[in-house]
Scaffold this active site. Structure first.
Site, PDB file in Angstrom:
ATOM      1  N   ASP A 199       0.856  -1.183   0.000  1.00 51.07           N
ATOM      2  CA  ASP A 199       0.000   0.000   0.000  1.00 51.07           C
ATOM      3  C   ASP A 199       0.888   1.227   0.000  1.00 51.07           C
ATOM      4  O   ASP A 199       1.894   1.252   0.695  1.00 51.07           O
ATOM      5  CB  ASP A 199      -0.859   0.010   1.267  1.00 51.07           C
ATOM      6  CG  ASP A 199      -2.136  -0.772   1.062  1.00 51.07           C
ATOM      7  OD1 ASP A 199      -2.670  -0.726  -0.058  1.00 51.07           O
ATOM      8  OD2 ASP A 199      -2.574  -1.425   2.020  1.00 51.07           O
ATOM      9  N   MET A 222     -10.793  24.022   2.659  1.00 47.92           N
ATOM     10  CA  MET A 222     -10.144  25.320   2.788  1.00 47.92           C
ATOM     11  C   MET A 222     -10.030  25.594   4.277  1.00 47.92           C
ATOM     12  O   MET A 222     -10.890  25.201   5.053  1.00 47.92           O
ATOM     13  CB  MET A 222     -11.067  26.361   2.123  1.00 47.92           C
ATOM     14  CG  MET A 222     -10.471  27.716   1.938  1.00 47.92           C
ATOM     15  SD  MET A 222     -11.497  28.654   0.770  1.00 47.92           S
ATOM     16  CE  MET A 222     -12.957  28.940   1.721  1.00 47.92           C
TER      17      MET A 222
END
Lengths: 674, 595
Positions: A302, A378
């Protein structure tokens, strides 16, 4: 590593216990499993009988010594096995301490509680565990969140978060809840728990022979039968030639010829292999799994957590035209203060390199912080009419309500192209510049993959990233191949494909959706933090939950196989020298002309035979440390590895006994033992 | 005389080696076509219809293949039928035609021994050909097996190679198709040409009665009767000799090419009617190795790793060369005891050797015929020096895997390859694999069975003989040399070699029966494990190659393989050899006694 700490090779307590065990293991019923050593024991019995019957004969001293050394040979072999087991037993004892009898709060069907002993719990029962209590049985959290101290199992002292649902819901009996409470469904009956399993594994109690050990035992048994026939028929050939070879001499020859070295050390090597896994905090569910680890030639890794550090890090600030980099750094830091994600924290750290002192939310009481959420993508701060924000390029375009400046747009594209993540920083509608977030490849991996490549092992990276990002990281990490935008079922498909092409695949996983792939893989290492399903599907569990350890697992597997092969070769090669000691000694009485065959110039026929037997016994002891620690492993190509080991153990095995036997002969002669 | 002063010996050796190596590839390519049921050969226009006709007559479906069990059953049935037929012919030969000498039937035990011997490709001969066998017995009873048993050997290795080359499959070929094709495209046409060539050298081919010739110089023959006390030396005057005739060339070709070795005449290839000229001698030696060498190329081609094929061939070749040089050296050095009493040492040990062949060609023939399970001889191994005679003995005991019998040599060698890979394979940090296939318990089990059978047979039966009256009464020599004679007989039987150390009267009920048992064990108890190995290998998955695989080509593997063969062989037989030839050699050098 607290519990499964590594013991020094010759820990006093283990040594003492092993001595006692090696006597206990003389029981022929126990030795039957090991044909070579069993035959040795029978031989020792026969020479002892010969000694008793022929008491008072001129050969009494010789017969006595041969008998003693044959018994020593058996004892040394037993000792090797006992030593290997002893290390595991010590660890098992530590684990057992954590498995003490506790009370459990069982939840009855009507919802009321009752206090029962933990061994009364059965699969499917519900129980409640609160802060300060030890978890009485393995289970799955169905309600609640808690910090759990798993140090009893993993040795890691920092508590870990466990919660219902998702990939962190499994809980192991013997661990302790530190805070809050959780409701658990019991998943294992008493005696079948993870801890029980672990104890029996490290103890080696229920150890089955691995497929390769079985095959090797067949070969060793066949060699034993062949040499048995050689020695028995030699008696007849002797009679034809007009002399009677004594039973003691023939038995001595037999024991020297049958592969006692590897026969005596085979079990110890296997147990030590599992033990080395345990030392590195990996529980192999069977010896077969350790063997398979050596065979693996495709590693499925992974990206996140294995190849890269779990999180992306800010590595670079690129200011817009006319903006000082310090101003960009300042704004970036302000905007990230409320971003508790590792990425956000890394921006704060990076900004400090531009001479900014560390700022914290606490010292800005009037500022209002906008934390990072998955929806807004954000974060930022409003302070004194300044609205400072950082976020992805498209979000910031909306925030500033205009197109990004060209040079910023270029920077964003360049970062994305290199596999990184660009973040744009703005103050009100003024774009200040770009932050480069990057996946950080773990140190030393590239070299490691390089060495794997030399050994012919292919590394494949699995990631959910887009192909462009994936390619960039794959290149940086030096993996051979990658699968981008992978879904869990892609892993299974990839494993099947590789296996169909004749590869053996290893992978790590922790989630329930990894379970099918873990089960399909030849070596499936489940993370201890993972779900119960994942742990059951894999054939190893990594207690440290460190996916990079897959690499060590492969190395340990290979090391065990190399040790077994090297000592087998050594054992067989040894025989040549023993022949040159014993055969001339037998011939010389009837045919004095055969003296030139005594190439080692051993002192007398009796001392020659005795020296060979003593060498044969001592070599087992001498090789115990090697069997337990394993031969030194170096990642080399098959060809160079073979050349190296063949030179050391094959050629060495051929040559070493000559000076060895000669030396013993000199001592035997000096002490007037024969 | 030292071997270094024999330039013609060295020239011949280089020539022999060179031609053999040049022929290996074309022979291998041809063998691959023969062993492929769809393979095309230049003989197709003539023989394809015959092949199809044979399938139709015997009801063989050439498209359907057999699993190893079916293949084995077919092989055993085929061999059993052949055995019964030959036993019948030998017992009833006086009733059949082509018996101009009016030879009577063979005893039960001799017929049993001989039928087993030829069925098993051993060609051990407890009888003298010209004084025992009618022409029909030779041509039908024995020559049939010379072809059939060779074909069986090649078929078995063909099946094993398929087992190694194929993967995740079930079948290893069709026994009947293999047998038909090996006969039609390989043995019969090659032997036809070969026999014609031999007649050009002077090998006879006729059905005439034996010719009686008067000796120009009548001779007196002294015979020592040891078993009749007090009789002492008897003298007999000989004035005429009977010269045997018969269809020799047709049997000689397959005797050599099929590594059978059973001579038409008692003196085998030392008889001028079997092996008349230096050229016929050279071609015989060469053609013993021809098919075994070609098969190694076939192996490489089938497993798509030609390096492996060449590596196996090189291992064989180096072991052969070592054996030969020792034998040549020992025979050239001769017997110092004889030199002391005035015998010219220049020619080396010439006892039991044909003058027209000399030491070099006798030693070369002896080594080739024993490494290769042929058993034809052009000199008497019993009369070799102790070490010179030990080499043929050891060659047989190493399992006749150095070139070996047609097919049998390579399948034996492949078993050694499996054992080698298993022992050393772990040292690269993977469980052992051979050409990408895991070597597991079952493979090891059948492989060690293969190794154990000859060891137990040879040592067990020799030990029995050594302490029994029936065993020692047949000996012509006592002491270590007598030991060598018994050991050689059982080694030759179990190894399916068929050559004799002589000096042993083997035509007794005990020897005939026990040697027959040794031959049966050494043939079928080894073929069955080999086919089981093939059957197990064929169904395995093949792991991907690359840098991870165990290297089975190159110098390192060759030395490893040679090491395993030598160590296993030496460890097993060193004790008994030390009581036989090794001690005899020491006695020859250091004391006055000779055996």
């Amino acid at each position: 590593m607290a519990i499964l700490q590594s013991k020094s090779l010759f820990d006093k307590k283990i040594l003492f216990q092993a001595c006692a065990d090696s006597l206990r293991k003389l029981n022929p019923l126990h030795l039957m499993r090991n044909p070579v050593i069993f035959v040795t024991e029978v031989g020792a019995g026969i020479t002892t009988l010969e000694l008793i019957i022929g008491f008072g004969s001129e050969h009494i001293l010789f017969n006595l010594q041969i008998s003693l050394w044959l018994w020593f040979t058996v004892l040394f072999a037993n000792f090797a096995e006992a030593m290997a087991e002893g290390r595991g037993k010590a660890q098992a004892d530590n684990l057992r301490k954590t498995r003490k009898q506790t009370y459990a709060n069982r939840i009855k069907v009507d919802g009321s509680m009752e206090k029962v002993f933990s061994d009364a719990l059965r699969q499917g029962d519900l129980m409640l565990v609160s802060a300060g209590e030890t978890i009485p049985a393995d289970g799955e959290i169905i309600e609640g969140v808690a910090m759990v101290d798993e140090s009893a199992i993993t040795g890691e002292s920092a508590p870990v978060l466990r919660e219902a649902g998702g990939d962190r819901s499994s809980i192991v009996g013997g661990t302790r809840v530190i805070s809050d409470w959780i409701k658990i469904r019991v998943t294992a009956n008493p005696g079948e728990s993870f801890l029980d399993h672990m104890i029996s594994l490290v103890e080696g109690a229920k150890r089955q022979k691995t497929p390769n050990e079985t095959a090797l035992t067949i070969l060793l048994s066949a060699l034993t039968i062949i040499f048995l026939v050689v020695v028995i028929t030699l008696k007849f050939f002797g009679l034809y030639s007009g002399f009677s070879i004594s039973i003691t001499t023939l038995t001595a020859l037999l024991v020297c010829l049958i592969p006692t070295t590897i026969g005596g050390l085979l079990n110890a090597i296997g147990i030590a292999g599992i033990d080395r896994m345990v030392q590195s905090n990996v529980l192999a569910m069977s010896g077969r799994a350790v063997e398979a680890a050596g065979d693996v030639d495709v590693l499925l890794l992974d990206k996140t957590g294995t190849i890269t550090l779990g999180d992306r890090q800010a590595t670079e600030l690129i200011p817009a035209k006319g903006v000082r980099i310090e101003d960009l750094a300042s704004a970036a830091q302000l905007a990230s203060l409320a971003d508790e994600t590792p990425e956000g924290r890394s921006v704060v750290v990076l900004a400090k390199q531009y001479g900014l002192r560390g700022r914290s939310i606490a010292e800005m009481p009037h500022a209002s912080f906008i934390t990072f959420t998955a929806e807004t993508r954000m974060s930022g701060v409003d302070i004194g009419g300044k609205r400072v924000r950082k976020g992805s390029a498209d979000v910031m375009e909306i925030f500033t309500d205009k197109r990004l400046p060209d040079e910023v747009r270029e920077a964003v594209e360049a970062i994305a192209h290199s596999g990184g993540t660009p973040l744009v920083v703005a103050e009100n509608d003024h774009v200040l510049g770009t932050i480069h977030l990057k996946d950080i490849v773990k140190g030393g991996l590239k070299d490691r993959f390089e060495r794997f490549r030399a050994m012919g092992i292919k590394t494949v990276m699995i990631t959910g990233d887009n192909p462009r990002t994936a390619a960039a990281i794959a290149k940086e990490a030096g993996v051979d191949d990658f699968i981008a935008e992978a879904r869990p079922e892609d892993k299974l498909r990839l494993i099947r494909r590789e296996q169909a092409a004749g590869h053996l695949v290893a992978m790590t996983g922790d989630g329930t959706n990894d379970a099918p792939a873990l089960a399909q893989a030849d070596v499936g290492v489940a993370m201890n933090t993972g779900t119960q399903a994942a742990k059951e599907a894999g054939n190893m569990v990594d207690l440290d939950s460190n996916p990079t350890k897959l690499i060590e697992v492969v190395e340990i597997g290979k090391q065990m196989l190399i040790t077994r092969g090297s000592l087998t070769t050594f054992s067989v090669a040894n025989d040549v020298a023993k022949y040159f000691a014993i055969i001339p000694a037998m011939l010389i009485n009837l045919f004095p002309v055969a003296a030139p065959l005594n190439i080692m110039q051993l002192h007398s026929p009796q001392s020659a035979i005795l020296s060979a037997v003593i060498f044969n016994a001592l070599i087992i002891v001498a090789l115990i440390p090697l069997a337990l620690k394993g031969v030194r492993f170096r990642p080399l190509s098959a060809e160079s590895m073979l050349r190296r080991n063949l030179l050391i153990y094959g050629f060495g095995g051929l040559v070493a006994p000559f000076p060895g036997i000669k030396l013993i002969d000199m001592i035997v002669h000096a002490l007037r033992l024969a | 005389m030292s071997i270094f002063h024999s330039p013609f010996g060295w020239i011949q050796l280089v020539l022999f080696t060179g031609i053999l190596l040049v022929l290996t590839k074309p022979m291998g390519v041809y063998l691959t076509r023969v062993l492929d049921p769809k393979g095309k050969t230049f003989l197709d226009p003539v023989l394809r219809p015959v092949e199809k006709l044979l399938y139709r007559i015997f009801g063989v479906n050439p498209e359907s293949e057999q699993a190893w069990q079916g293949y084995t059953m077919s092989l055993l049935i085929f061999s059993l039928i052949g055995f019964v037929m030959t036993y019948g012919i030998l017992r009833l030969q006086h009733l059949f035609p082509l018996n101009p000498q009016g030879l009577g039937p063979l005893s039960e035990h001799l017929a049993f021994n001989t039928a087993v011997s030829f069925t098993t490709n051993t060609n051990w001969q407890s009888y003298g050909g010209e004084s025992t066998m009618s022409y029909l017995s030779q041509m039908v009873g024995l020559s049939f097996h010379n072809f059939a048993s060779s074909a069986v050997g090649i078929a078995v290795v063909g099946a094993l190679v398929r087992g190694i080359a194929r993967h995740t499959a079930k079948t290893i070929g069709n026994f009947w198709v293999d047998i038909v094709r090996i006969h039609l495209y390989l043995l019969i046409p090659f032997c036809l040409v070969y026999a014609v060539f031999l007649t050009s050298q002077g090998v006879i081919q006729n059905f005439n009665p034996y010719v009686t010739a008067r000796l120009v110089e009548p001779a007196a023959i002294e015979t020592v009767k040891r078993d009749v006390p007090g009789e002492g030396i008897m003298e007999r005057k000989v004035e005429e000799v009977s010269i045997p005739q018969g269809p020799v060339a047709s049997q000689e070709a397959i005797k050599i090419l099929g590594t059978n070795g059973g001579g038409f005449l008692n003196a085998n290839s030392s008889h001028p009617f079997e092996n008349p000229t230096p050229l016929s001698n050279f071609i015989q030696i060469l053609s013993i190795f021809l098919i075994p060498a070609g098969l190694t190329y076939h192996l490489g081609r089938m497993v798509k790793d030609q390096g492996h094929g060449w590596t196996v061939l090189s291992t064989m070749f180096v072991l052969f060369l070592a054996a030969f040089l020792i034998c040549w050296w020992a025979e050239s050095a001769g017997n110092p005891r004889l030199h002391e009493i005035g015998i010219d040492p220049a020619l080396g040990n010439m006892e039991g050797k044909e003058v027209r062949f000399g030491v070099f060609n006798s030693a070369l023939y002896a080594v080739v015929t024993t490494v290769a399970s042929c058993g034809a001889v052009n000199s008497m191994h019993d009369s070799f020096t102790p070490l010179g005679g030990m080499i043929p003995l050891m060659n047989i005991q190493l399992g006749e895997v150095i070139f070996g019998g047609v097919g049998a040599g390579l399948y034996g060698m492949l078993v050694f390859v499996v054992i080698t890979v298993f022992i050393a394979g772990l040292m690269i940090g993977r469980t052992p694999e051979y050409l990408g296939k895991k070597i597991e318990a079952y493979d090891v089990k059948v492989s060690v069975l293969f190794l154990m059978v000859p060891v137990l047979t040879i040592l067990g039966l020799t030990a029995w003989a050594a302490v029994s009256t029936w065993g020692t009464i047949s000996l012509n020599n006592s002491g270590p040399h007598g030991m060598s004679e018994m050991l050689y007989a059982f080694s030759s039987g179990a190894g399916n070699n068929g050559s004799a150390f002589a000096g042993l009267n083997a035509d007794t009920p005990w020897y005939n029966t026990l040697l027959a048992c040794a031959m049966l064990l050494g043939r079928f108890f080894m073929i069955v494990p080999v086919l089981a190995l093939a059957g197990n290998m064929v169904q395995k998955k093949r792991a991907a190659g690359g840098g991870v695989s165990f290297p089975v080509s190159g110098l390192m593997f060759a030395s490893l393989l040679a090491g395993v063969i030598l160590i296993v062989g030496a460890l097993t037989f060193f004790p008994v050899l030390s009581l036989g030839p090794i001690v005899e050699h020491m006695l020859m050098l250091k004391s006055g006694s000779l055996f």
